[in-house]
Scaffold this motif. Structure first.
Motif, mmCIF file in Angstrom:
data_model
loop_
_atom_site.group_PDB
_atom_site.id
_atom_site.type_symbol
_atom_site.label_atom_id
_atom_site.label_comp_id
_atom_site.label_asym_id
_atom_site.label_seq_id
_atom_site.Cartn_x
_atom_site.Cartn_y
_atom_site.Cartn_z
ATOM 1 N N ILE A 109 1.219 -1.294 -10.821
ATOM 2 C CA ILE A 109 0.242 -0.038 -10.979
ATOM 3 C C ILE A 109 -1.160 -0.788 -10.980
ATOM 4 O O ILE A 109 -2.186 -0.105 -10.678
ATOM 5 C CB ILE A 109 0.520 0.468 -12.460
ATOM 6 N N PHE A 110 -1.200 -1.861 -11.423
ATOM 7 C CA PHE A 110 -2.479 -2.428 -11.551
ATOM 8 C C PHE A 110 -3.300 -2.640 -10.193
ATOM 9 O O PHE A 110 -4.349 -2.594 -10.122
ATOM 10 C CB PHE A 110 -2.643 -3.989 -12.247
ATOM 11 N N ILE A 111 -2.320 -2.690 -9.175
ATOM 12 C CA ILE A 111 -2.869 -2.856 -7.989
ATOM 13 C C ILE A 111 -3.357 -1.568 -7.478
ATOM 14 O O ILE A 111 -4.522 -1.307 -6.742
ATOM 15 C CB ILE A 111 -1.655 -3.242 -6.726
ATOM 16 N N ARG A 112 -2.794 -0.340 -7.925
ATOM 17 C CA ARG A 112 -2.845 0.989 -7.549
ATOM 18 C C ARG A 112 -4.502 1.237 -8.275
ATOM 19 O O ARG A 112 -5.352 1.832 -7.583
ATOM 20 C CB ARG A 112 -2.188 1.947 -8.208
ATOM 21 N N GLU A 113 -4.569 0.667 -9.274
ATOM 22 C CA GLU A 113 -6.012 0.704 -10.127
ATOM 23 C C GLU A 113 -6.997 0.089 -9.307
ATOM 24 O O GLU A 113 -8.360 0.648 -9.370
ATOM 25 C CB GLU A 113 -5.852 0.141 -11.515
ATOM 26 N N THR B 124 -6.690 2.037 2.052
ATOM 27 C CA THR B 124 -5.189 2.453 2.198
ATOM 28 C C THR B 124 -4.285 1.374 1.746
ATOM 29 O O THR B 124 -4.419 0.097 2.108
ATOM 30 C CB THR B 124 -4.983 2.399 3.834
ATOM 31 N N VAL B 125 -3.353 1.756 1.160
ATOM 32 C CA VAL B 125 -2.365 0.552 0.760
ATOM 33 C C VAL B 125 -1.060 0.783 1.416
ATOM 34 O O VAL B 125 -0.470 1.785 1.776
ATOM 35 C CB VAL B 125 -1.838 1.022 -0.901
ATOM 36 N N LEU B 126 -0.556 -0.557 1.971
ATOM 37 C CA LEU B 126 0.788 -0.911 2.546
ATOM 38 C C LEU B 126 1.737 -1.375 1.727
ATOM 39 O O LEU B 126 1.413 -2.611 1.322
ATOM 40 C CB LEU B 126 0.462 -1.384 3.839
ATOM 41 N N ASP C 263 4.258 11.537 -2.992
ATOM 42 C CA ASP C 263 4.447 11.610 -4.465
ATOM 43 C C ASP C 263 3.375 11.279 -5.293
ATOM 44 O O ASP C 263 2.980 10.310 -5.697
ATOM 45 C CB ASP C 263 5.824 11.188 -4.973
ATOM 46 N N MET C 264 2.738 12.340 -5.998
ATOM 47 C CA MET C 264 1.379 11.973 -6.869
ATOM 48 C C MET C 264 1.681 11.191 -7.808
ATOM 49 O O MET C 264 0.615 10.337 -8.314
ATOM 50 C CB MET C 264 0.641 13.415 -7.300
ATOM 51 N N ASN C 265 2.909 10.979 -8.352
ATOM 52 C CA ASN C 265 3.158 10.046 -9.574
ATOM 53 C C ASN C 265 3.286 8.948 -9.015
ATOM 54 O O ASN C 265 3.066 7.907 -9.954
ATOM 55 C CB ASN C 265 4.626 10.422 -10.016
ATOM 56 N N MET C 266 3.361 8.511 -7.651
ATOM 57 C CA MET C 266 3.299 7.142 -7.317
ATOM 58 C C MET C 266 2.154 6.832 -6.654
ATOM 59 O O MET C 266 1.627 5.636 -6.872
ATOM 60 C CB MET C 266 4.489 6.948 -6.278
ATOM 61 N N GLY D 89 -2.998 9.837 -5.986
ATOM 62 C CA GLY D 89 -4.422 10.106 -5.134
ATOM 63 C C GLY D 89 -4.860 9.068 -4.059
ATOM 64 O O GLY D 89 -5.921 9.202 -3.252
ATOM 65 N N VAL D 90 -4.271 8.068 -3.910
ATOM 66 C CA VAL D 90 -4.527 6.744 -3.340
ATOM 67 C C VAL D 90 -3.704 7.114 -1.890
ATOM 68 O O VAL D 90 -2.614 6.955 -1.962
ATOM 69 C CB VAL D 90 -4.115 5.436 -4.063
ATOM 70 N N PRO D 91 -4.385 7.005 -0.778
ATOM 71 C CA PRO D 91 -3.596 6.974 0.475
ATOM 72 C C PRO D 91 -2.611 5.614 0.592
ATOM 73 O O PRO D 91 -3.037 4.560 0.435
ATOM 74 C CB PRO D 91 -4.590 7.046 1.616
ATOM 75 N N ALA D 92 -1.395 6.071 0.521
ATOM 76 C CA ALA D 92 -0.561 5.007 0.530
ATOM 77 C C ALA D 92 0.802 5.027 1.298
ATOM 78 O O ALA D 92 1.212 6.064 1.458
ATOM 79 C CB ALA D 92 0.075 4.541 -1.148
ATOM 80 N N TYR D 93 1.345 4.023 1.931
ATOM 81 C CA TYR D 93 2.311 4.151 2.788
ATOM 82 C C TYR D 93 3.302 2.866 2.335
ATOM 83 O O TYR D 93 3.092 1.940 1.646
ATOM 84 C CB TYR D 93 2.088 3.764 4.245
ATOM 85 N N ARG D 94 4.622 3.044 2.510
ATOM 86 C CA ARG D 94 5.794 2.261 2.267
ATOM 87 C C ARG D 94 6.568 1.834 3.282
ATOM 88 O O ARG D 94 6.939 2.397 4.458
ATOM 89 C CB ARG D 94 6.567 2.745 1.231
ATOM 90 N N VAL D 95 6.658 0.416 3.615
ATOM 91 C CA VAL D 95 7.364 -0.169 4.842
ATOM 92 C C VAL D 95 8.615 -0.557 4.351
ATOM 93 O O VAL D 95 8.528 -1.583 3.347
ATOM 94 C CB VAL D 95 6.552 -0.982 5.841
#
Length: 391
Positions: A20-24, A36-38, A58-61, A64-70
Motif C-alpha cells: 500500500i505504501f508504494i501506492r501512496e 503508471t504502476v506495473l 478494482d478501486m479497492n486495489m 484511482g492510480v493507473p495500474a497494471y499487473r503482469v
C-alpha cells in the motif's frame, strides 16, 4: 513527466494490504506527474496458466492510480524464475508504452526490480531510480546471489532511495554502493490528521499497534511489558491491528499472561478505520525487532498520537522526546518503563505539534515535491548528456 513504477509488491486479491505504501507514492505524485504502476508477479500455475497483463480496475486495489499487473508462471527449475521475471516485466512495459507513451523516468521499488528497471532505462533512454524498503537486508535473509543482484542494480541506477539512513547504512554494510538519497514513505495526511479528543473521566488508557503478526514484529516482548506495568487500577486496553502466521501463538501468549481482557486482536482494518483508531488512542507502540521505516508510526504521529518505538532501523530517526520514547528491541522491561512514563506524562505531549511535524516531513506534498525535483534533475542531466554526445 511520465513516470513508470515497477514493483513486486502491490495490493491484490491475495494480499489486499500488500505494498500500500508504494501506492501512496503514486497517489502523492498524481498532481504533478503522469504515474503508471506495473505490478510484477511470479505466480503458481493454478493461478495463471500463461503470461498475462491486466489492468487493475478494482478501486479497492488501485485507489484511482493507473495500474497494471503482469503475471508469469513459476518454474520448478532453479534460476528460471529470475530470467522469466525479467522477460515478463520487460515485455509488459514495452506493451504499456504503446498506451501510456515513453516513460521519462523508470522508478523501481525493491532491489528485485532493479535489473529490469535498468534494462527499461536503456530501452527508453530514461533515468532509473530505485526505492528500497526491504527489511531482509537487516535481517540477513538474502543469499549471496541476491546481494549480488542488489549490488549491480544499485551501482548502475542513477539514484537509489533508501527510506531511512539506517537502511542505507545496512546496504553499505553489505558492500552495496550507489548514489544514495533518503526519501521517506508517504503519509496520507488528509486521512491521518490531528483531531481534538474529548477526555472523559475513568476512560480506559488506549494503546494501539498496527503490525503483522510475525515473530520479528516483537509483540511477545510488548505483551510481557504490559504485564509488568503497575496500572494501579487504571483501566487499559491494547488494540492489535493486523494478521499473520503467528496469530494463534500470540493469542496463546496473551492468555498465558492473563491479559485476555485487555488485549484485543482486531484483525486487518481499512486505512480509514486505522485512522479513526489512531485519533482515539492515547499511545502508539511499535515493538519491532526490524523495520526500515514504519509507515504505521509515521501515520500515528501525523494523527497527533505519541509513540513508543524500538531502535529497530527506521522509526528512531523521526521519534524523539517531543513525540515519544525509544527503547531497545526485545527489551520488555524497557518497554514497560516507557509505557509507565507515557501514562504519567501524557498531558505533556503536544499532539497538535506532533501532527504538524509529521505532516511537514511525510505529507504527500512534501515527499512528492522531493521526488519531482529529483526526476527533473535527472531528466535535465540526461538531456544535457545526449546534447553533448550529438554536438
Amino acid at each position: 513527466m511520465n513516470i513508470l513504477f515497477i514493483t513486486p509488491w502491490y495490493p491484490c486479491d491475495e494480499y489486499p494490504y500488500g505494498g500500500i505504501f508504494i501506492r501512496e507514492y503514486a497517489k502523492a505524485l498524481q498532481n504533478q506527474c503522469e504515474v503508471t504502476v506495473l505490478h510484477c508477479r511470479i505466480v503458481d500455475r493454478n493461478i495463471h496458466r500463461k503470461w498475462s497483463l491486466t489492468h487493475i480496475s478494482d478501486m479497492n486495489m488501485s485507489d484511482g492510480v493507473p495500474a497494471y499487473r503482469v503475471d508469469a508462471q513459476h518454474s520448478k527449475m532453479p534460476g528460471v524464475d529470475f530470467f522469466r521475471s525479467l522477460w515478463s516485466a520487460y515485455r509488459a512495459a514495452a506493451i504499456l508504452s504503446k498506451t501510456i507513451g515513453r516513460p521519462d523516468v523508470i522508478h523501481g521499488h525493491v532491489y528485485v526490480t532493479g535489473l529490469v528497471s535498468l534494462l527499461l532505462g536503456m530501452r527508453f533512454k530514461a533515468p532509473v531510480v530505485i526505492s528500497e524498503h526491504f527489511t531482509a537486508f537487516a535481517r540477513g535473509l538474502l543469499s549471496g546471489r541476491q546481494i549480488l543482484k542488489a549490488k549491480i542494480a544499485f551501482r548502475f541506477a542513477d539514484v537509489v532511495l533508501p527510506v531511512s539512513h539506517a537502511l542505507q547504512t545496512t546496504l553499505e554494510r553489505h558492500g552495496i554502493k550507489g548514489e544514495f538519497q533518503i526519501v521517506p514513505e508517504v503519509v496520507n495526511t488528509g486521512l491521518f490528521a490531528y483531531t481534538p479528543r474529548e477526555n472523559s473521566p475513568n476512560r480506559a488508557f488506549r494503546l494501539l499497534t498496527v503490525t503483522t503478526l510475525t515473530a520479528h514484529k516483537g509483540l511477545v516482548p510488548l505483551f510481557r511489558a504490559l504485564a509488568m506495568v503497575q496500572w494501579e487500577g487504571q483501566p487499559w486496553q491494547l488494540d492489535v491491528v493486523g494478521d499473520g502466521p503467528e496469530a494463534m501463538a500470540l493469542h496463546q501468549c496473551v492468555r498465558d499472561l492473563g491479559l485476555s481482557a485487555n488485549v484485543h486482536f482486531c484483525g486487518k482494518k481499512l486505512k480509514s478505520d486505522v485512522a479513526q483508531m489512531m485519533q482515539a488512542a492515547d499511545l502508539f507502540v511499535l515493538p519491532s525487532l526490524y523495520e526500515t521505516f514504519s509507515a504505521a508510526t509515521a501515520e500515528a504521529l501525523a494523527s497527533g498520537l505519541p509513540a513508543i518505538v524500538t531502535r529497530c532501523g527506521g522509526p528512531e530517526e523521526f521519534v524523539d522526546e517531543r513525540s515519544g520514547r525509544i527503547v531497545l528491541p526485545g527489551d520488555a522491561k524497557a518497554l514497560a518503563e516507557a509505557v509507565d512514563y507515557m501514562i504519567r506524562h501524557q498531558s505533556e505531549f503536544d499532539r497538535k505539534a506532533i501532527a504538524r511535524e509529521a505532516s511537514r516531513r511525510f505529507g504527500s506534498a512534501s515527499v512528492a515535491n522531493t521526488l519531482v525535483a529529483l526526476y527533473g534533475r535527472l531528466i535535465k542531466k540526461g538531456s544535457a548528456s545526449i546534447s553533448a554526445q550529438t554536438a
